[in-house]
Design a protein around this motif. Sequence first.
Motif, mmCIF file in Angstrom:
data_model
loop_
_atom_site.group_PDB
_atom_site.id
_atom_site.type_symbol
_atom_site.label_atom_id
_atom_site.label_comp_id
_atom_site.label_asym_id
_atom_site.label_seq_id
_atom_site.Cartn_x
_atom_site.Cartn_y
_atom_site.Cartn_z
ATOM 1 N N ALA A 57 0.838 -1.211 0.000
ATOM 2 C CA ALA A 57 0.000 0.000 0.000
ATOM 3 C C ALA A 57 0.868 1.255 0.000
ATOM 4 C CB ALA A 57 -0.926 -0.011 1.215
ATOM 5 N N LYS A 58 1.976 1.182 0.730
ATOM 6 C CA LYS A 58 2.905 2.319 0.785
ATOM 7 C C LYS A 58 3.473 2.608 -0.610
ATOM 8 C CE LYS A 58 7.632 3.122 2.464
ATOM 9 N NZ LYS A 58 8.664 2.603 3.376
ATOM 10 N N ILE A 59 3.890 1.562 -1.289
ATOM 11 C CA ILE A 59 4.477 1.751 -2.622
ATOM 12 C C ILE A 59 3.433 2.331 -3.576
ATOM 13 C CG2 ILE A 59 5.620 0.621 -4.576
ATOM 14 C CD1 ILE A 59 7.361 0.576 -2.140
ATOM 15 N N ARG A 60 2.192 1.817 -3.490
ATOM 16 C CA ARG A 60 1.145 2.344 -4.382
ATOM 17 C C ARG A 60 0.888 3.818 -4.102
ATOM 18 N NH1 ARG A 60 -1.716 -2.429 -3.135
ATOM 19 N NH2 ARG A 60 -1.033 -4.065 -4.555
ATOM 20 N N MET A 61 0.917 4.174 -2.821
ATOM 21 C CA MET A 61 0.703 5.572 -2.453
ATOM 22 C C MET A 61 1.804 6.470 -3.026
ATOM 23 S SD MET A 61 -0.416 6.593 1.378
ATOM 24 C CE MET A 61 -0.836 4.932 1.878
ATOM 25 N N LEU A 62 3.032 5.950 -3.024
ATOM 26 C CA LEU A 62 4.141 6.726 -3.592
ATOM 27 C C LEU A 62 3.952 6.908 -5.100
ATOM 28 C CD1 LEU A 62 7.191 5.151 -1.702
ATOM 29 C CD2 LEU A 62 5.921 7.212 -1.116
ATOM 30 N N GLU A 78 4.539 3.730 -18.337
ATOM 31 C CA GLU A 78 5.056 2.913 -17.227
ATOM 32 C C GLU A 78 5.781 3.803 -16.235
ATOM 33 O OE1 GLU A 78 6.671 -1.376 -17.272
ATOM 34 O OE2 GLU A 78 8.479 -0.154 -17.449
ATOM 35 N N LYS A 79 5.143 3.950 -15.064
ATOM 36 C CA LYS A 79 5.779 4.740 -14.017
ATOM 37 C C LYS A 79 6.897 3.934 -13.358
ATOM 38 C CE LYS A 79 1.781 7.467 -12.408
ATOM 39 N NZ LYS A 79 1.013 7.806 -11.191
ATOM 40 N N ALA A 80 7.935 4.623 -12.934
ATOM 41 C CA ALA A 80 9.018 3.933 -12.226
ATOM 42 C C ALA A 80 9.650 4.835 -11.180
ATOM 43 C CB ALA A 80 10.080 3.464 -13.221
ATOM 44 N N ILE A 81 9.962 4.230 -10.030
ATOM 45 C CA ILE A 81 10.780 4.907 -9.021
ATOM 46 C C ILE A 81 12.145 4.223 -9.077
ATOM 47 C CG2 ILE A 81 11.101 5.390 -6.564
ATOM 48 C CD1 ILE A 81 8.023 5.367 -6.299
ATOM 49 N N ILE A 82 13.149 4.995 -9.444
ATOM 50 C CA ILE A 82 14.462 4.418 -9.726
ATOM 51 C C ILE A 82 15.458 4.824 -8.652
ATOM 52 C CG2 ILE A 82 16.349 4.308 -11.412
ATOM 53 C CD1 ILE A 82 14.210 5.010 -13.572
ATOM 54 N N ASN A 83 15.937 3.819 -7.903
ATOM 55 C CA ASN A 83 16.951 4.107 -6.896
ATOM 56 C C ASN A 83 18.328 3.943 -7.522
ATOM 57 O OD1 ASN A 83 18.815 3.958 -4.647
ATOM 58 N ND2 ASN A 83 16.988 3.843 -3.351
ATOM 59 N N ILE A 84 19.135 4.990 -7.421
ATOM 60 C CA ILE A 84 20.405 5.002 -8.144
ATOM 61 C C ILE A 84 21.573 4.485 -7.302
ATOM 62 C CG2 ILE A 84 19.575 6.934 -9.536
ATOM 63 C CD1 ILE A 84 21.580 8.715 -7.996
ATOM 64 N N GLU A 137 4.935 -0.136 -10.633
ATOM 65 C CA GLU A 137 3.689 0.148 -9.923
ATOM 66 C C GLU A 137 2.953 -1.073 -9.374
ATOM 67 O OE1 GLU A 137 1.458 2.815 -12.324
ATOM 68 O OE2 GLU A 137 0.272 3.600 -10.654
ATOM 69 N N GLU A 138 3.273 -2.268 -9.835
ATOM 70 C CA GLU A 138 2.537 -3.510 -9.505
ATOM 71 C C GLU A 138 2.026 -3.669 -8.061
ATOM 72 O OE1 GLU A 138 1.897 -6.312 -11.646
ATOM 73 O OE2 GLU A 138 2.382 -4.977 -13.264
ATOM 74 N N PRO A 139 2.861 -3.542 -6.981
ATOM 75 C CA PRO A 139 4.256 -3.089 -6.989
ATOM 76 C C PRO A 139 5.239 -4.241 -7.168
ATOM 77 C CG PRO A 139 3.474 -3.208 -4.730
ATOM 78 C CD PRO A 139 2.355 -3.709 -5.596
ATOM 79 N N ASP A 140 6.386 -3.860 -7.656
ATOM 80 C CA ASP A 140 7.444 -4.796 -7.972
ATOM 81 C C ASP A 140 8.782 -4.097 -7.800
ATOM 82 O OD1 ASP A 140 7.691 -7.409 -8.764
ATOM 83 O OD2 ASP A 140 6.478 -7.084 -10.562
ATOM 84 N N PHE A 141 9.830 -4.886 -7.552
ATOM 85 C CA PHE A 141 11.169 -4.287 -7.475
ATOM 86 C C PHE A 141 12.139 -5.147 -8.275
ATOM 87 C CE2 PHE A 141 15.444 -4.050 -5.642
ATOM 88 C CZ PHE A 141 15.675 -2.683 -5.722
ATOM 89 N N TYR A 142 12.972 -4.522 -9.065
ATOM 90 C CA TYR A 142 13.964 -5.229 -9.856
ATOM 91 C C TYR A 142 15.363 -4.720 -9.549
ATOM 92 C CZ TYR A 142 9.936 -6.781 -12.496
ATOM 93 O OH TYR A 142 8.742 -7.323 -12.842
#
Length: 258
Positions: A149-154, A195-201, A175-180
């Motif tokens: 739920a937290k990831i979806r909210m973000l 396709e939305k993405a939150i990208i951690n560098i 957004e699924e949410p999923d992490f790769y």
Amino acid sequence: MFAILSDIHANLEALTAVLQDIARRQIKEIYCLGDVVGYGPNPVECLDLIIEKTRWCVLGNHDYATLYEPTNFNYGAEQATFWTREVLEMRRDQDKNDLRWQFLGSLPMRKILKMDLEGQEVVMEFVHASPRRPINEYVFPDDVYANPAKIRMLFDRIQHICFVGHTHMPGVFLEEPDFYLPDELGQSYPIVEGEKAIINIGSVGQPRDRDNRASYVYVDGNRVHFVRVPYDYETTIKKILAIEQLDRFNAERLRDGR
Ligand code: ZN
């Protein structure tokens, strides 16, 4: 083409190695997601390089702590903050020192850029931690299962792409949410419409994904490339161990990247 760095944490050896790698690729444009200082032994040198080499930088929790006060820091991180402040206050090069404090004091919480990447208009947001709480919220890979739920909210808060640092663990949230992990993506992620993405560098100066090499990304066309750069962490470790106020743990973790 542009490169993005984050979480340098006053690690000059890692920052120098990363800047060399960026220069070798002929990338001229560099952005920074904050935490230039904290934990490491060379806050002044790292601040000077970031001021000189990057187009802009956003505010990280350790930059905030140095400027104002540490909030929810563990003992080691807090001591490092006080030491960093002392070092920055003791400097005799007054003009340059004013510039460093001014730089820290003017860091924005977020940057938003609209860019044309391969013919598509992409809205990119850049923050240190998360789109909801730009300075302090941790977004961990495990949240995908533990707190979807937290990831979806973000994701509700972003238009398309958001670049973050803060956890020191590189990878891509969808957004699924999923992490790769970068490994699962063949070290690159294509930005595509819809396709939305939150990208951690990841982190330049204190990687925590069991890989001791410095982490950063660069964007070429519509592709985000994850890069790892080996550096001389034994030198950084020696420097940290020689400074009484800095925690041993923050030296030794550099060897294992944890
Ligand atoms: Zn950090």
